[in-house]
Each structure stands twice: as structure tokens, then as C-alpha cells.
Design a protein around this motif. Structure first.
Motif, mmCIF file in Angstrom:
data_model
loop_
_atom_site.group_PDB
_atom_site.id
_atom_site.type_symbol
_atom_site.label_atom_id
_atom_site.label_comp_id
_atom_site.label_asym_id
_atom_site.label_seq_id
_atom_site.Cartn_x
_atom_site.Cartn_y
_atom_site.Cartn_z
ATOM 1 N N LEU A 6 0.887 -1.210 0.026
ATOM 2 C CA LEU A 6 0.073 0.057 -0.017
ATOM 3 C C LEU A 6 0.887 1.102 0.166
ATOM 4 N N ASP A 7 0.302 2.372 -0.526
ATOM 5 C CA ASP A 7 1.236 3.622 -0.556
ATOM 6 C C ASP A 7 1.169 3.877 1.019
ATOM 7 N N PRO A 8 2.406 4.650 1.356
ATOM 8 C CA PRO A 8 2.745 5.006 2.603
ATOM 9 C C PRO A 8 2.074 5.749 3.309
ATOM 10 N N ASP A 9 0.990 6.622 2.516
ATOM 11 C CA ASP A 9 0.074 7.492 3.268
ATOM 12 C C ASP A 9 -1.521 6.793 3.310
ATOM 13 N N ASN A 10 -1.432 5.820 2.802
ATOM 14 C CA ASN A 10 -2.866 4.892 3.132
ATOM 15 C C ASN A 10 -3.139 4.956 4.361
ATOM 16 N N PRO A 11 -4.283 5.333 4.729
ATOM 17 C CA PRO A 11 -4.743 5.069 6.311
ATOM 18 C C PRO A 11 -4.736 3.533 6.804
ATOM 19 N N VAL A 12 -4.968 2.595 5.841
ATOM 20 C CA VAL A 12 -4.823 1.248 6.221
ATOM 21 C C VAL A 12 -3.588 0.992 6.625
ATOM 22 N N ARG A 13 -2.691 1.174 5.936
ATOM 23 C CA ARG A 13 -1.159 1.043 6.087
ATOM 24 C C ARG A 13 -0.754 1.628 7.326
ATOM 25 N N GLN A 14 -1.238 2.830 7.573
ATOM 26 C CA GLN A 14 -0.846 3.452 8.779
ATOM 27 C C GLN A 14 -1.601 2.965 10.122
ATOM 28 N N PHE A 15 -2.824 2.415 9.856
ATOM 29 C CA PHE A 15 -3.432 1.959 11.102
ATOM 30 C C PHE A 15 -2.771 0.575 11.324
ATOM 31 N N ASP A 16 -2.315 -0.263 10.570
ATOM 32 C CA ASP A 16 -1.480 -1.563 10.503
ATOM 33 C C ASP A 16 -0.405 -1.386 11.323
ATOM 34 N N ARG A 17 0.398 -0.176 10.829
ATOM 35 C CA ARG A 17 1.402 -0.123 11.653
ATOM 36 C C ARG A 17 1.437 0.000 13.156
ATOM 37 N N TYR A 18 0.484 0.952 13.435
ATOM 38 C CA TYR A 18 0.238 1.158 14.948
ATOM 39 C C TYR A 18 -0.553 0.042 15.561
ATOM 40 N N TYR A 19 -1.286 -0.809 15.073
ATOM 41 C CA TYR A 19 -1.668 -2.283 15.318
ATOM 42 C C TYR A 19 -0.719 -3.085 15.683
ATOM 43 N N ARG A 20 0.425 -3.051 14.751
ATOM 44 C CA ARG A 20 1.472 -4.304 14.966
ATOM 45 C C ARG A 20 2.207 -3.775 16.304
ATOM 46 N N SER A 21 2.314 -2.383 16.194
ATOM 47 C CA SER A 21 3.142 -2.156 17.564
ATOM 48 C C SER A 21 2.418 -2.377 18.892
ATOM 49 N N LEU A 22 1.165 -2.685 18.847
ATOM 50 C CA LEU A 22 0.486 -3.025 20.107
ATOM 51 C C LEU A 22 0.337 -4.659 20.072
ATOM 52 N N GLN A 32 -5.717 -1.423 25.319
ATOM 53 C CA GLN A 32 -4.332 -0.717 24.904
ATOM 54 C C GLN A 32 -4.674 0.148 23.835
ATOM 55 N N PHE A 33 -5.730 0.306 23.203
ATOM 56 C CA PHE A 33 -5.871 1.104 21.894
ATOM 57 C C PHE A 33 -6.185 2.410 22.521
ATOM 58 N N ASP A 34 -5.316 3.273 21.939
ATOM 59 C CA ASP A 34 -5.499 5.052 22.370
ATOM 60 C C ASP A 34 -5.611 5.716 21.121
ATOM 61 N N ILE A 35 -6.782 6.142 21.052
ATOM 62 C CA ILE A 35 -7.109 6.796 19.823
ATOM 63 C C ILE A 35 -6.147 8.162 19.402
ATOM 64 N N CYS A 36 -5.643 8.607 20.461
ATOM 65 C CA CYS A 36 -4.750 9.645 20.315
ATOM 66 C C CYS A 36 -3.270 9.212 19.854
ATOM 67 N N SER A 37 -2.988 7.776 19.656
ATOM 68 C CA SER A 37 -1.636 7.393 19.255
ATOM 69 C C SER A 37 -1.850 7.104 17.801
ATOM 70 N N VAL A 38 -3.183 7.201 17.319
ATOM 71 C CA VAL A 38 -3.596 6.923 15.858
ATOM 72 C C VAL A 38 -3.393 8.232 15.222
ATOM 73 N N PRO A 39 -2.479 8.248 13.920
ATOM 74 C CA PRO A 39 -2.406 9.576 13.187
ATOM 75 C C PRO A 39 -3.874 10.394 13.018
ATOM 76 N N SER A 40 -3.937 11.449 13.239
ATOM 77 C CA SER A 40 -5.268 12.110 13.193
ATOM 78 C C SER A 40 -5.969 12.045 12.007
ATOM 79 N N HIS A 41 -5.415 12.015 11.084
ATOM 80 C CA HIS A 41 -6.187 11.976 9.433
ATOM 81 C C HIS A 41 -6.539 10.296 9.437
ATOM 82 N N VAL A 42 -6.107 9.438 9.996
ATOM 83 C CA VAL A 42 -6.588 8.133 9.977
ATOM 84 C C VAL A 42 -7.784 7.891 10.748
ATOM 85 N N VAL A 43 -8.258 8.555 11.684
ATOM 86 C CA VAL A 43 -9.224 8.599 12.674
ATOM 87 C C VAL A 43 -10.468 8.690 11.708
ATOM 88 N N ALA A 44 -10.706 9.466 10.672
ATOM 89 C CA ALA A 44 -11.891 9.497 9.687
ATOM 90 C C ALA A 44 -12.236 8.281 9.015
#
Length: 159
Positions: A6-22, A32-44
Motif C-alpha cells: 500500500l502507499d505509505p500515506d494509505n490510512p489502512v497501512r498507517q493503522f496497520d503499523r499502529y496495530y502491530r506496535s500493540l 491498549q487502544f489509544d485513539i490519540c496514538s493513531v495519526p489524526s487523519h486516519v481516525v476519519a
């Protein structure tokens, strides 16, 4: 599909990175989920699914019900999905695929990333990338489903 495709700026890829960190090799806990740790543009691009169990002692949920949606999800689907079953909103072929992916995620305990092409009526053709991310619960093995959706217009149909 792998997040690396996926493109580096794809929200799925960015959330996947966060998820794997947990995750640490298994399902991360919902607490463990912290919405503040998810990139803000991914939240939408996030929709939450609450598991619904048919029987009190059922090991896996029968289905998931949307309890929250981001603005990009609502814009993509054209309606609110709150209170509806996950996998019952889109056109049939996507619905069938999504239900199969949810079953695979529940059975395997891993995130599922995929793509679908959609051509609906007079809409421009789009491609949807989605990620299904399960979190364990306190009382049950599965506590939440986080669905991340991203759309992009196909090259020949951009408005």
C-alpha cells in the motif's frame, strides 16, 4: 495483501503499523487502544464493530454491529452505518467478501488487509482498501473490530 504493497500515506497501512506496535504477535487488548496514538487523519477512516454473541458461552461472535464511524467512512458509504451489522451495507459481492474476511480474521486471529473495485450506478469507479483489526476483550476473546476503509478513484474515472 501485505501493508507493504500500500502507499505509505494509505490510512489502512498507517493503522496497520499502529496495530502491530500493540500486537506483540497476538491480538492486542482493547484497553491498549489509544485513539490519540493513531495519526489524526486516519481516525476519519475508522469504523468500530462491537461483537454480538448468539450464546452466552459462544467462543466467537456471530456478527459485529457498527457502534462508531469516522467522517470518511460515512462519506464513502453515503449513509450512517451505526447500529447496522458489519458486512451488510455494501453491494452483494463486497458484502460476501467482507463477511468471509471477518470470518478469516476471527479464525486466524490476525489482521486482514484487502482491496475491492466498486462501480455503483453513476459513481466513478473506485477502489476500496480495507483493513480488519481485531482486539481482545476482558470478558471474551474478541472485544472489538476496527475496520479501516480508504477509497481512491481508479485512474480512468477520477472526477
Amino acid at each position: 495483501m501485505s501493508a507493504d504493497t500500500l502507499d505509505p500515506d494509505n490510512p489502512v497501512r498507517q493503522f496497520d503499523r499502529y496495530y502491530r506496535s500493540l500486537a506483540g504477535g497476538g491480538l492486542p487488548r482493547w484497553d491498549q487502544f489509544d485513539i490519540c496514538s493513531v495519526p489524526s487523519h486516519v481516525v476519519a477512516h475508522i469504523a468500530l464493530g462491537q461483537p454480538a454473541y448468539e450464546a452466552e458461552d459462544a467462543p466467537t461472535p456471530d456478527h459485529f454491529v457498527y457502534t462508531l464511524q469516522g467522517g470518511a467512512v460515512r462519506a464513502l458509504l453515503g449513509t450512517s452505518v451505526i447500529g447496522q451489522k458489519v458486512g451488510h451495507v455494501l453491494q452483494y459481492n463486497i458484502t460476501y467478501t467482507l463477511r468471509a474476511e471477518i470470518a478469516e480474521a476471527v479464525d486466524s486471529g490476525r489482521a486482514i488487509l484487502s482491496r475491492s473495485d466498486i462501480a455503483k450506478g453513476d459513481w466513478p469507479a473506485i477502489q476500496i482498501t480495507r483493513g480488519l483489526f481485531l482486539f481482545s476483550g476482558v470478558e471474551r476473546p474478541i472485544g472489538k473490530l476496527v475496520l479501516v476503509l480508504n477509497k481512491r478513484y481508479t485512474a480512468d474515472s477520477a472526477p
